[in-house]
Design a protein around this motif. Structure first.
Motif, PDB file in Angstrom:
ATOM      1  N   LEU A   1       0.978  -1.265   0.298  1.00  0.00           N
ATOM      2  CA  LEU A   1      -0.492   0.385   0.003  1.00  0.00           C
ATOM      3  C   LEU A   1       1.060   1.151  -0.113  1.00  0.00           C
ATOM      4  N   GLU A   2       0.605   1.859  -0.718  1.00  0.00           N
ATOM      5  CA  GLU A   2       1.448   3.280  -1.070  1.00  0.00           C
ATOM      6  C   GLU A   2       0.446   4.404  -1.110  1.00  0.00           C
ATOM      7  N   GLY A   3       1.310   5.251   0.502  1.00  0.00           N
ATOM      8  CA  GLY A   3       0.640   6.713   0.818  1.00  0.00           C
ATOM      9  C   GLY A   3       1.179   7.617   0.196  1.00  0.00           C
ATOM     10  N   ALA A   4       0.580   8.445   0.221  1.00  0.00           N
ATOM     11  CA  ALA A   4       0.475   9.843  -0.151  1.00  0.00           C
ATOM     12  C   ALA A   4       1.003  11.486   0.584  1.00  0.00           C
ATOM     13  N   GLN A   5       1.597  11.691   0.319  1.00  0.00           N
ATOM     14  CA  GLN A   5       2.401  13.275   0.817  1.00  0.00           C
ATOM     15  C   GLN A   5       2.795  13.296   2.151  1.00  0.00           C
ATOM     16  N   GLY A   6       2.827  13.105   3.516  1.00  0.00           N
ATOM     17  CA  GLY A   6       3.144  13.223   4.699  1.00  0.00           C
ATOM     18  C   GLY A   6       1.951  12.903   6.343  1.00  0.00           C
ATOM     19  N   VAL A   7       3.102  12.240   7.455  1.00  0.00           N
ATOM     20  CA  VAL A   7       1.812  12.808   8.286  1.00  0.00           C
ATOM     21  C   VAL A   7       1.181  14.054   9.051  1.00  0.00           C
ATOM     22  N   MET A   8       2.296  14.914   9.038  1.00  0.00           N
ATOM     23  CA  MET A   8       2.514  16.219   9.117  1.00  0.00           C
ATOM     24  C   MET A   8       1.211  17.002   8.160  1.00  0.00           C
ATOM     25  N   LEU A   9       1.171  16.834   7.471  1.00  0.00           N
ATOM     26  CA  LEU A   9       0.107  17.443   6.113  1.00  0.00           C
ATOM     27  C   LEU A   9      -1.308  16.382   6.197  1.00  0.00           C
ATOM     28  N   ASP A  10      -1.519  15.751   7.197  1.00  0.00           N
ATOM     29  CA  ASP A  10      -2.832  15.016   7.234  1.00  0.00           C
ATOM     30  C   ASP A  10      -4.194  16.354   7.993  1.00  0.00           C
ATOM     31  N   SER A  11      -4.850  16.050   6.807  1.00  0.00           N
ATOM     32  CA  SER A  11      -6.165  16.914   7.137  1.00  0.00           C
ATOM     33  C   SER A  11      -6.963  16.957   8.668  1.00  0.00           C
ATOM     34  N   LEU A  12      -7.026  16.267   8.924  1.00  0.00           N
ATOM     35  CA  LEU A  12      -7.167  16.172  10.888  1.00  0.00           C
ATOM     36  C   LEU A  12      -5.908  16.484  11.609  1.00  0.00           C
ATOM     37  N   HIS A  13      -4.767  15.619  11.435  1.00  0.00           N
ATOM     38  CA  HIS A  13      -3.826  16.135  12.353  1.00  0.00           C
ATOM     39  C   HIS A  13      -2.246  16.711  12.015  1.00  0.00           C
ATOM     40  N   GLY A  14      -2.857  16.696  10.920  1.00  0.00           N
ATOM     41  CA  GLY A  14      -1.376  17.445  11.060  1.00  0.00           C
ATOM     42  C   GLY A  14      -1.586  19.865  10.737  1.00  0.00           C
ATOM     43  N   THR A  15      -0.665  20.451  10.616  1.00  0.00           N
ATOM     44  CA  THR A  15      -0.466  21.517  10.721  1.00  0.00           C
ATOM     45  C   THR A  15      -1.923  22.567  10.237  1.00  0.00           C
ATOM     46  N   TYR A  16      -2.948  22.131  10.404  1.00  0.00           N
ATOM     47  CA  TYR A  16      -3.860  22.833  10.185  1.00  0.00           C
ATOM     48  C   TYR A  16      -3.942  24.217   9.907  1.00  0.00           C
ATOM     49  N   PRO A  17      -4.532  25.489   9.154  1.00  0.00           N
ATOM     50  CA  PRO A  17      -4.788  24.801   7.846  1.00  0.00           C
ATOM     51  C   PRO A  17      -3.723  24.910   6.627  1.00  0.00           C
ATOM     52  N   PHE A  18      -2.898  25.194   6.957  1.00  0.00           N
ATOM     53  CA  PHE A  18      -1.731  24.401   5.903  1.00  0.00           C
ATOM     54  C   PHE A  18      -1.678  22.637   5.751  1.00  0.00           C
ATOM     55  N   VAL A  19      -2.364  22.448   5.425  1.00  0.00           N
ATOM     56  CA  VAL A  19      -2.615  20.683   5.088  1.00  0.00           C
ATOM     57  C   VAL A  19      -2.773  20.340   3.869  1.00  0.00           C
ATOM     58  N   THR A  20      -2.828  18.957   3.503  1.00  0.00           N
ATOM     59  CA  THR A  20      -3.503  18.476   1.745  1.00  0.00           C
ATOM     60  C   THR A  20      -4.930  18.280   2.911  1.00  0.00           C
ATOM     61  N   SER A  21      -5.690  17.918   1.552  1.00  0.00           N
ATOM     62  CA  SER A  21      -7.241  18.239   1.353  1.00  0.00           C
ATOM     63  C   SER A  21      -7.400  16.263   2.154  1.00  0.00           C
ATOM     64  N   SER A  22      -6.124  15.554   2.645  1.00  0.00           N
ATOM     65  CA  SER A  22      -6.660  14.108   2.742  1.00  0.00           C
ATOM     66  C   SER A  22      -6.274  14.170   3.756  1.00  0.00           C
ATOM     67  N   SER A  23      -6.547  12.388   3.934  1.00  0.00           N
ATOM     68  CA  SER A  23      -6.260  11.511   5.319  1.00  0.00           C
ATOM     69  C   SER A  23      -5.483  11.279   5.665  1.00  0.00           C
ATOM     70  N   THR A  24      -3.648  11.844   5.730  1.00  0.00           N
ATOM     71  CA  THR A  24      -2.764  10.946   5.326  1.00  0.00           C
ATOM     72  C   THR A  24      -1.851   9.879   6.453  1.00  0.00           C
ATOM     73  N   VAL A  25      -2.500   9.413   7.233  1.00  0.00           N
ATOM     74  CA  VAL A  25      -2.027   8.572   7.905  1.00  0.00           C
ATOM     75  C   VAL A  25      -2.141   7.187   7.844  1.00  0.00           C
ATOM     76  N   PHE A  26      -1.919   6.104   8.782  1.00  0.00           N
ATOM     77  CA  PHE A  26      -2.425   4.781   8.219  1.00  0.00           C
ATOM     78  C   PHE A  26      -3.415   4.613   7.720  1.00  0.00           C
ATOM     79  N   GLY A  27      -4.822   5.557   8.648  1.00  0.00           N
ATOM     80  CA  GLY A  27      -5.691   5.018   8.520  1.00  0.00           C
ATOM     81  C   GLY A  27      -6.743   5.623   7.433  1.00  0.00           C
ATOM     82  N   GLY A  28      -6.374   6.941   6.681  1.00  0.00           N
ATOM     83  CA  GLY A  28      -6.639   7.448   6.016  1.00  0.00           C
ATOM     84  C   GLY A  28      -6.177   6.681   4.679  1.00  0.00           C
TER      85      GLY A  28
END
Length: 430
Positions: free
Chosen positions: A218-245
């Motif tokens: 399974l290939e993730g994209a972007q990085g955990v610190m850009l996660d839409s919920l747990h990253g440095t909001y609002p400077f994040v991507t639009s999807s979940s980048t953690v394992f659960g996503g």
């Protein structure tokens, strides 16, 4: 055979493409879960460079099938362009080896037009301008256009009219004309001829492959610190980048994955705006950018560079549950007189913080507390890491409670060492 996942542990650009390429040599199935052409994975093999934005990096291995999951947002022209480039690159049977989930969402020119209007404002986030965020917004508002509608022309017409009506007030704020729903429909009907035959139930195909004992990556994209919920909001991507996503975007249960490999660079980078506690705006930062080739594979923008943030990495390990780490670009630090790692933060009132704060606005005000390490010479193919680099790795393992199992330097996949639990390395066969 196990299901293994690869996840970026920083702000993206960690070298996931190379690590996936290394690990997918034996993979039967390589699956991507989320994001769109805002991701860019660079792979260099035998001196040839390939940049992939949508298709999983495993496509360069002749027998791997590659799937694009339901959690993705896909711009058809970019996918077609990428498939054509892969064929020109000499990649065998590209059309037969790529499958796309019809529940993934289309990125339309309208989404990109919306993003251009927003990014022209003073409070711009610094996005890739690929229409990623607006496409995810349209999914959440139930006005999005799933790929499945390409097989249902009359329903597609209705959906396009509804989305256009919703976007029209924002279009009027921009300076560029946008295509009409009828023009958009005609363009998509041209796409349907080659894209609909690629449809597959990614969740079902992945689960069946695992049940049959085939190796799934399974290939993730972007990085955990850009996660839409747990990253440095609002400077994040639009999807979940953690394992659960990753699991959600593909459609898998947690119990199916046996191993999670977190990828991080020996230093840190970030593209766009947002908190970056260890950023270096001096000659050292310029050195990292120059020697690391830190230009975005997607945008070409110069990446912001800084020391490795072990506190943020520890948070990423917690969010992902990674069982091992792959440490990349260790050679970029070789010529520096001193190497630093952030091990804590100092808050504005002088308080020392051992953990990354959950308040992203507070994160922007923190100063890093560093630990220094001696520099090392570049690793070589003799499978022996310099003592100084071993010390650096041992510290990271202790700080994050996670084993470093892969060490990478240079761009080619052969410049990778496999490291066992005792710190003994072996070369990777090219």
């Amino acid at each position: 055979m196990p299901v293994k996942a690869v996840v970026g542990m920083q702000w993206g650009d960690e070298g996931k493409g190379k690590i996936v390429d290394v690990l997918s040599a034996e993979a039967d199935l390589v699956v991507r879960a989320a994001g769109g052409s805002n991701a860019g994975h660079t792979i260099i093999r035998g001196g040839k460079k390939t940049v992939l934005h949508l298709v999983p990096s495993g496509i360069l291995h002749e027998y791997s099938r590659c799937l694009l999951g339901a959690g993705m947002v896909i711009e058809p022209s970019k996918l077609r362009e990428e498939l054509d480039v892969l064929e020109q690159f000499g990649t065998p049977r590209v059309g037969q080896r790529v499958g796309v989930d019809p529940q993934a969402m289309l990125i339309l020119p309208w989404h990109k037009a919306i993003e251009h209007v927003r990014e022209a404002r003073p409070d711009a986030l610094g996005t890739t301008l690929r229409g990623i965020g607006p496409a995810y917004e349209s999914r959440a508002s139930r006005l999005g256009i799933p790929l499945a509608l390409l097989a249902h022309p009359e329903l597609l017409k209705t959906a396009l009219e509804a989305l256009y009506l919703d976007y029209q007030p924002i279009f009027e704020l921009g300076n560029e004309p946008v295509i009409s729903p009828s023009e958009q429909f005609a363009d998509l009907m041209q796409v349907a001829g080659w894209l609909v035959p690629m449809f597959t139930d990614v969740s079902l195909e992945t689960a069946r492959a695992s049940a049959e004992g085939r190796f799934v990556l399974l290939e993730g994209a972007q990085g955990v610190m850009l996660d839409s919920l747990h990253g440095t909001y609002p400077f994040v991507t639009s999807s979940s980048t953690v394992f659960g996503g990753l699991l959600s975007g593909i459609g898998l249960g947690n119990g199916m994955v046996s191993d999670v490999v977190g990828v991080c660079k020996a230093y840190a980078t970030r593209v766009g705006n947002g908190p970056f506690p260890t950023e270096l705006e001096d000659e050292t930062g310029k050195h990292l950018a120059a020697f690391g080739g830190e230009y975005g594979a997607t945008t070409g923008r110069l990446r912001r560079c800084g020391w490795l943030d072990a506190v943020a990495l520890k948070k990423a390990v917690r969010l992902v549950g990674s069982s091992q780490l792959a440490l990349t670009k260790v050679d970029v630090l070789c010529d520096l007189p001193e190497i630093k790692v952030a091990v804590a933060y100092e808050d504005t009132d002088g308080t020392v913080l051992a953990d990354f704060p959950c308040d992203p606005y507070r994160a922007a005000q923190m100063k890093p507390v560093y630990r220094s390490f001696a520099p090392w010479r570049a690793p070589s193919d003799d499978a022996v890491l310099p003592d100084e680099l071993q010390e650096y790795i041992s510290f990271l393992e202790g700080f994050t409670a996670t084993r470093v199992s892969l060490v990478s330097w240079g761009p080619d996949r052969s410049q990778t060492l496999v490291r066992d639990a005792g710190g003994v390395c072996r070369s990777l066969n090219p």
